[in-house]
Design a protein around this motif. Structure first.
Motif, PDB file in Angstrom:
ATOM      1  N   MET A  19       5.525 -10.316  22.586  1.00  0.00           N
ATOM      2  CA  MET A  19       4.399 -10.001  23.467  1.00  0.00           C
ATOM      3  C   MET A  19       4.862  -9.521  24.833  1.00  0.00           C
ATOM      4  SD  MET A  19       1.299 -12.480  22.504  1.00  0.00           S
ATOM      5  CE  MET A  19       1.968 -14.112  22.699  1.00  0.00           C
ATOM      6  N   LEU A  20       5.931  -8.757  24.809  1.00  0.00           N
ATOM      7  CA  LEU A  20       6.503  -8.269  26.060  1.00  0.00           C
ATOM      8  C   LEU A  20       5.544  -7.359  26.810  1.00  0.00           C
ATOM      9  CD1 LEU A  20       8.951  -8.164  27.894  1.00  0.00           C
ATOM     10  CD2 LEU A  20       9.779  -6.249  26.546  1.00  0.00           C
ATOM     11  N   SER A  21       4.929  -6.430  26.107  1.00  0.00           N
ATOM     12  CA  SER A  21       4.001  -5.507  26.760  1.00  0.00           C
ATOM     13  C   SER A  21       2.848  -6.247  27.409  1.00  0.00           C
ATOM     14  CB  SER A  21       3.439  -4.505  25.744  1.00  0.00           C
ATOM     15  OG  SER A  21       4.467  -3.702  25.246  1.00  0.00           O
ATOM     16  N   PHE A  22       2.378  -7.252  26.727  1.00  0.00           N
ATOM     17  CA  PHE A  22       1.294  -8.089  27.250  1.00  0.00           C
ATOM     18  C   PHE A  22       1.710  -8.729  28.572  1.00  0.00           C
ATOM     19  CE2 PHE A  22      -2.199 -10.923  27.475  1.00  0.00           C
ATOM     20  CZ  PHE A  22      -1.757 -12.213  27.604  1.00  0.00           C
ATOM     21  N   LEU A  23       2.906  -9.322  28.575  1.00  0.00           N
ATOM     22  CA  LEU A  23       3.384  -9.989  29.799  1.00  0.00           C
ATOM     23  C   LEU A  23       3.597  -9.001  30.937  1.00  0.00           C
ATOM     24  CD1 LEU A  23       5.882 -12.642  28.413  1.00  0.00           C
ATOM     25  CD2 LEU A  23       3.728 -13.062  29.586  1.00  0.00           C
ATOM     26  N   ILE A  24       4.134  -7.841  30.582  1.00  0.00           N
ATOM     27  CA  ILE A  24       4.355  -6.815  31.609  1.00  0.00           C
ATOM     28  C   ILE A  24       3.033  -6.394  32.252  1.00  0.00           C
ATOM     29  CG2 ILE A  24       5.021  -4.411  31.989  1.00  0.00           C
ATOM     30  CD1 ILE A  24       7.277  -4.842  29.931  1.00  0.00           C
ATOM     31  N   LEU A  25       2.048  -6.087  31.400  1.00  0.00           N
ATOM     32  CA  LEU A  25       0.751  -5.659  31.925  1.00  0.00           C
ATOM     33  C   LEU A  25       0.110  -6.758  32.766  1.00  0.00           C
ATOM     34  CD1 LEU A  25      -0.797  -3.728  28.899  1.00  0.00           C
ATOM     35  CD2 LEU A  25      -0.096  -2.765  31.097  1.00  0.00           C
ATOM     36  N   TRP A  26       0.226  -7.974  32.306  1.00  0.00           N
ATOM     37  CA  TRP A  26      -0.357  -9.106  33.025  1.00  0.00           C
ATOM     38  C   TRP A  26       0.259  -9.252  34.417  1.00  0.00           C
ATOM     39  CZ3 TRP A  26       1.758 -14.240  33.968  1.00  0.00           C
ATOM     40  CH2 TRP A  26       0.843 -15.097  34.586  1.00  0.00           C
ATOM     41  N   LEU A  27       1.596  -9.184  34.450  1.00  0.00           N
ATOM     42  CA  LEU A  27       2.272  -9.313  35.744  1.00  0.00           C
ATOM     43  C   LEU A  27       1.909  -8.152  36.667  1.00  0.00           C
ATOM     44  CD1 LEU A  27       5.752 -10.617  34.573  1.00  0.00           C
ATOM     45  CD2 LEU A  27       4.130 -11.840  36.024  1.00  0.00           C
ATOM     46  N   LEU A  28       1.866  -6.950  36.093  1.00  0.00           N
ATOM     47  CA  LEU A  28       1.537  -5.783  36.917  1.00  0.00           C
ATOM     48  C   LEU A  28       0.083  -5.781  37.370  1.00  0.00           C
ATOM     49  CD1 LEU A  28       3.509  -2.831  35.259  1.00  0.00           C
ATOM     50  CD2 LEU A  28       4.041  -4.082  37.347  1.00  0.00           C
ATOM     51  N   SER A  29      -0.755  -6.521  36.674  1.00  0.00           N
ATOM     52  CA  SER A  29      -2.158  -6.610  37.081  1.00  0.00           C
ATOM     53  C   SER A  29      -2.273  -7.409  38.377  1.00  0.00           C
ATOM     54  CB  SER A  29      -3.022  -7.244  35.989  1.00  0.00           C
ATOM     55  OG  SER A  29      -2.797  -8.620  35.879  1.00  0.00           O
ATOM     56  N   LYS A  30      -1.217  -8.168  38.679  1.00  0.00           N
ATOM     57  CA  LYS A  30      -1.192  -8.950  39.927  1.00  0.00           C
ATOM     58  C   LYS A  30      -0.753  -8.095  41.103  1.00  0.00           C
ATOM     59  CE  LYS A  30      -0.001 -13.234  37.606  1.00  0.00           C
ATOM     60  NZ  LYS A  30      -1.052 -14.058  38.214  1.00  0.00           N
ATOM     61  N   ARG A  31       0.317  -7.376  40.891  1.00  0.00           N
ATOM     62  CA  ARG A  31       0.862  -6.495  41.918  1.00  0.00           C
ATOM     63  C   ARG A  31       1.913  -5.573  41.296  1.00  0.00           C
ATOM     64  NH1 ARG A  31       6.013  -8.905  43.285  1.00  0.00           N
ATOM     65  NH2 ARG A  31       6.053 -11.057  42.586  1.00  0.00           N
ATOM     66  N   PRO A  32       2.144  -4.406  41.939  1.00  0.00           N
ATOM     67  CA  PRO A  32       3.184  -3.509  41.426  1.00  0.00           C
ATOM     68  C   PRO A  32       4.556  -4.168  41.541  1.00  0.00           C
ATOM     69  CG  PRO A  32       1.716  -2.357  42.933  1.00  0.00           C
ATOM     70  CD  PRO A  32       1.403  -3.812  43.068  1.00  0.00           C
ATOM     71  N   MET A  33       5.451  -3.825  40.640  1.00  0.00           N
ATOM     72  CA  MET A  33       6.808  -4.376  40.652  1.00  0.00           C
ATOM     73  C   MET A  33       7.783  -3.370  40.090  1.00  0.00           C
ATOM     74  SD  MET A  33       6.403  -8.264  39.221  1.00  0.00           S
ATOM     75  CE  MET A  33       4.805  -9.053  39.340  1.00  0.00           C
ATOM     76  N   TYR A  34       9.057  -3.499  40.438  1.00  0.00           N
ATOM     77  CA  TYR A  34      10.083  -2.651  39.824  1.00  0.00           C
ATOM     78  C   TYR A  34      10.667  -3.369  38.621  1.00  0.00           C
ATOM     79  CZ  TYR A  34      13.243  -5.446  42.806  1.00  0.00           C
ATOM     80  OH  TYR A  34      13.913  -6.470  43.439  1.00  0.00           O
ATOM     81  N   GLY A  35      11.425  -2.597  37.823  1.00  0.00           N
ATOM     82  CA  GLY A  35      11.926  -3.105  36.564  1.00  0.00           C
ATOM     83  C   GLY A  35      12.551  -4.479  36.582  1.00  0.00           C
ATOM     84  N   GLN A  36      13.567  -4.649  37.432  1.00  0.00           N
ATOM     85  CA  GLN A  36      14.271  -5.931  37.425  1.00  0.00           C
ATOM     86  C   GLN A  36      13.454  -7.075  38.010  1.00  0.00           C
ATOM     87  OE1 GLN A  36      17.060  -6.542  35.616  1.00  0.00           O
ATOM     88  NE2 GLN A  36      16.335  -4.534  35.000  1.00  0.00           N
ATOM     89  N   GLU A  37      12.506  -6.699  38.881  1.00  0.00           N
ATOM     90  CA  GLU A  37      11.595  -7.709  39.425  1.00  0.00           C
ATOM     91  C   GLU A  37      10.725  -8.264  38.299  1.00  0.00           C
ATOM     92  OE1 GLU A  37       9.110  -6.063  42.469  1.00  0.00           O
ATOM     93  OE2 GLU A  37       8.399  -8.014  43.150  1.00  0.00           O
ATOM     94  N   LEU A  38      10.235  -7.351  37.465  1.00  0.00           N
ATOM     95  CA  LEU A  38       9.461  -7.768  36.293  1.00  0.00           C
ATOM     96  C   LEU A  38      10.303  -8.667  35.389  1.00  0.00           C
ATOM     97  CD1 LEU A  38       7.637  -4.464  35.335  1.00  0.00           C
ATOM     98  CD2 LEU A  38       6.518  -6.685  35.585  1.00  0.00           C
ATOM     99  N   ALA A  39      11.526  -8.233  35.143  1.00  0.00           N
ATOM    100  CA  ALA A  39      12.404  -9.022  34.278  1.00  0.00           C
ATOM    101  C   ALA A  39      12.601 -10.421  34.856  1.00  0.00           C
ATOM    102  CB  ALA A  39      13.748  -8.317  34.121  1.00  0.00           C
TER     103      ALA A  39
END
Lengths: 113, 113
Positions: A19-39
């Motif tokens: 469910m990686l895409s789900f987590l990515i979208l969820w985190l980005l729904s909070k605020r923009p982030m760069y790749g390693q920040e998301l990781a």
DNA sequence: CGTTAACTATTGGGTATCCGATACATTTAA
DNA sequence: TTAAATGTATCGGATACCCAATAGTTAACG
């Protein structure tokens, strides 16, 4: 919303990645982030940080499907959720809570007794 | 514990399948079940029922790892969680709530306001 | 009794996610 | 100035999960 470190350790009995895409979208729904920040943010919650080989192709795919967009800002490439992505993650969170909510409720009720 | 049907519909924006072994162990920690019963229970929650090609190899693997055992009872083969499996799912549920709890909390807080 | 429904189980091909390695670019530190 | 740190991105191979199809068994139904 707390920024504390969760320090979770993945269990051995079953693979709980996914469910990686789900987590990515969820985190980005909070605020923009760069790749390693998301990781890093995913790692805080799941106890293991996705590798570059995992996170970048996933971001690339989400971008291809217009759910996110990227923008070079300084030395990093920030990823922003699109309106389409925002609608999608709303639905996905509702689904997630329906599908898995019982597990969470069960633990909360056990914690109360 | 309610037995109502959730009627969830998977979202289109991201793949939310996965963690099948986790769900199987969790359901079996409640009571023994046969293959299609498990598939049905998963379907109640996730809106889509795993196919035989999905559920049986997963059960086979969990059995191989001594997390569950099977027993022919009448016309069905019931699967029972082992003690090892019970310990494992306990840990896995703790992990699950740490890793994903924030998503539930977020929705609960949104529901309160 | 024959047909249907339900269950078990496997197989082949597909997909999202994953790791580890690699390469490159840019900023920061020594 | 060089080395180290940080970030971006790809690639090849692996894994869990997935679907659809297939085949066999057994109980329930007509």
């Amino acid at each position: 919303m707390s920024k504390e470190n969760y320090d979770a350790c993945p269990p051995k009995c079953c693979d709980m990645r996914g469910m990686l895409s789900f987590l990515i979208l969820w985190l980005l729904s909070k605020r923009p982030m760069y790749g390693q920040e998301l990781a890093k943010e995913i790692g805080k919650r799941r106890g293991t940080k996705p590798n570059p080989g995992t996170i970048y192709p996933a971001l690339k795919e989400l971008k291809k499907r217009s759910l996110i967009k990227s923008k070079k800002e300084g030395r990093v490439t920030n990823y922003h959720i699109t309106e389409e992505g925002r609608k999608g993650i709303q639905t996905a969170c509702e689904y997630f809570c329906k599908a898995f909510g019982e597990i969470f409720q069960e633990r909360m009720e056990a914690a109360k007794s």
